[in-house]
Design a protein around this motif. Structure first.
Motif, PDB file in Angstrom:
ATOM      1  N   ARG A 156      -5.808   7.204   8.599  1.00  0.00           N
ATOM      2  CA  ARG A 156      -6.586   5.955   8.723  1.00  0.00           C
ATOM      3  C   ARG A 156      -5.683   4.726   8.679  1.00  0.00           C
ATOM      4  O   ARG A 156      -6.013   3.695   8.093  1.00  0.00           O
ATOM      5  N   LEU A 157      -4.519   4.858   9.313  1.00  0.00           N
ATOM      6  CA  LEU A 157      -3.599   3.723   9.403  1.00  0.00           C
ATOM      7  C   LEU A 157      -3.972   2.898  10.633  1.00  0.00           C
ATOM      8  O   LEU A 157      -4.679   3.395  11.516  1.00  0.00           O
ATOM      9  N   SER A 217       0.862   5.496   2.145  1.00  0.00           N
ATOM     10  CA  SER A 217       0.515   5.292   3.562  1.00  0.00           C
ATOM     11  C   SER A 217       1.793   5.233   4.398  1.00  0.00           C
ATOM     12  O   SER A 217       2.261   4.159   4.781  1.00  0.00           O
ATOM     13  N   HIS A 256       0.821  -1.214   0.000  1.00  0.00           N
ATOM     14  CA  HIS A 256       0.000   0.000   0.000  1.00  0.00           C
ATOM     15  C   HIS A 256       0.856   1.265   0.000  1.00  0.00           C
ATOM     16  O   HIS A 256       0.600   2.217  -0.740  1.00  0.00           O
ATOM     17  N   ARG A 264      -9.192   2.569   0.085  1.00  0.00           N
ATOM     18  CA  ARG A 264      -9.378   2.093   1.465  1.00  0.00           C
ATOM     19  C   ARG A 264      -8.032   1.989   2.170  1.00  0.00           C
ATOM     20  O   ARG A 264      -6.982   1.885   1.515  1.00  0.00           O
ATOM     21  N   PRO A 265      -8.071   2.015   3.508  1.00  0.00           N
ATOM     22  CA  PRO A 265      -6.801   1.984   4.241  1.00  0.00           C
ATOM     23  C   PRO A 265      -6.137   0.617   4.168  1.00  0.00           C
ATOM     24  O   PRO A 265      -6.803  -0.385   3.911  1.00  0.00           O
ATOM     25  N   THR A 266      -4.836   0.605   4.420  1.00  0.00           N
ATOM     26  CA  THR A 266      -4.103  -0.657   4.511  1.00  0.00           C
ATOM     27  C   THR A 266      -4.529  -1.386   5.792  1.00  0.00           C
ATOM     28  O   THR A 266      -4.744  -0.747   6.817  1.00  0.00           O
ATOM     29  N   GLY A 277       2.247   1.269   5.349  1.00  0.00           N
ATOM     30  CA  GLY A 277       1.202   0.305   4.989  1.00  0.00           C
ATOM     31  C   GLY A 277       1.794  -0.777   4.111  1.00  0.00           C
ATOM     32  O   GLY A 277       2.371  -0.499   3.054  1.00  0.00           O
TER      33      GLY A 277
END
Ligand SMILES: Cc1ncc(COP(=O)(O)O)c(C=O)c1O
Length: 341
Positions: free
Chosen positions: A91-92, A55, A49, A140-142, A130
């Motif tokens: 958003r990690l 990220s 990611h 979307r987050p990792t 990420g």
């Protein structure tokens, strides 16, 4: 093995210590094994990611050798809190403050023999990336991530020790996007790099760009900005558009303690002219410490701050800060975390 170079003779951050700490998250909290491992390369998927969607966050803090030979990490809690906040913003996977603190302490203790004496110190770089292998995860987050702490013995950030810096005032470009200014993420630095290099190319005397988008003076690429005179210090009031420096906060608390009035408010370009005739300017940052500003360049004009030399209030604040960092003065704010030296 060839001995490592003296950190004072090579660029800041280019010598890495022998030990690091790591923790992994995979759909849940970070799991830290509880002991340092040898410093070495990471293996991550080409589809990770971080390599596609940026990220990545990090922190920068220092451990100092104390007057009695022991070690102390400076403002550990504040740096950990900022990293916890940076992870939330991107958003990690959530960073547990206690786990990160332990990882930092363990890394510093493992690398204790590599900590130079003052004015050198050990730079600490916690990093979160990420690692989930999914090139379709743009939106979307990792879920998977790696948190690690590496250390670097360092000397001066600015070549030449304590000397008056030259800043280039930049009023049109932004260092970052407004809502990400207070996040210590890699993307901010990537964004600022091209414009910064372009602006500096015209004048090799420039040490840093002072970002003042639309005339609103905030920070440089690696430090916060202050004005000072015998009675007061002035710095930009906090909002989301720039980094909330821990050294900025330390300087404010110290200045109040020493009897200065502290003004946190917008600083406009025109005010610099007035201030240059009667006051001082300086930068604050973990790497920069408190660094005097002698000259500000803008639109072909050269503004000399005071007599162009480090100001007495700047040097006083710097000394007061350094004395606490290295244990040469009491620690009334509880800023030092002792670790095994
Ligand atoms: C953009 C930017 N502003 C300000 C600072 C100063 O922050 P601190 O005092 O927490 O090191 C830094 C350094 O981390 C920075 O990179």
């Amino acid at each position: 093995m060839t001995p490592k170079p003296d950190p004072f003779t090579v660029p800041f951050g280019t010598v890495l210590c022998d030990w690091m700490t790591t923790a992994r998250a995979d759909g849940g909290p970070f799991v830290y094994g509880g002991s340092p491992e040898p410093y070495g390369d990471l293996t991550i998927s080409p589809a990770a990611h971080v390599l596609h969607y940026g990220s990545a966050i990090f922190e920068g803090l220092k451990a100092h050798r104390q007057a009695d030979g022991s070690l102390a990490v400076f403002r550990l809690d504040s740096h950990v809190a900022r990293m916890v906040g940076s992870a939330q913003r991107l958003r990690l996977p959530e960073v547990d403050a206690g786990t990160l603190k332990q990882m930092i302490i363990d890394a510093v203790e493992a690398n204790a023999t590599e900590v130079p004496d003052p004015p050198g110190s050990l730079y600490i770089r916690p990093t979160l990336i990420g690692t989930e292998a999914d090139i379709g995860a743009a939106g979307r987050p990792t879920r998977a991530a790696l948190l690690y702490v590496v250390n670097s013995p360092v000397g001066d950030y600015f070549k030449g020790g304590i000397r008056p810096l030259t800043l280039l005032l930049e009023t049109s470009l932004q260092r970052t996007v407004p809502q990400f200014g207070m996040v210590k993420c890699g993307a901010n630095y990537a964004m600022a790099l091209g414009p910064t290099l372009d602006a500096m190319a015209a004048n090799e005397a420039v040490d840093q760009i002072l970002f003042a988008t639309g005339g609103d003076i905030t920070e440089t690429g690696a430090a916060n900005f202050f004005l000072a005179d015998d009675e007061r210090i002035v710095t930009r009031d906090l909002d989301e558009s720039f980094l909330h420096g821990v050294t900025r906060d330390s300087t404010i608390q110290l200045a109040r303690h020493l009897g200065y009035e502290v003004q946190e408010r917008p600083i406009g370009r025109d005010e610099l002219v007035d201030w240059s005739e009667r006051g001082e300017a300086f930068l604050s940052g973990t790497a920069a410490v408190v660094a005097p500003v002698g000259t500000i360049l803008h639109a072909g004009e050269t503004l000399t701050i005071g007599d162009g030399q480090p100001g007495r209030n700047t040097l006083r604040l710097r000394q007061a800060l350094v004395d606490i960092q290295v244990g040469a003065a009491p620690d009334p704010f509880d800023w030092r975390t002792p670790v095994r030296g």
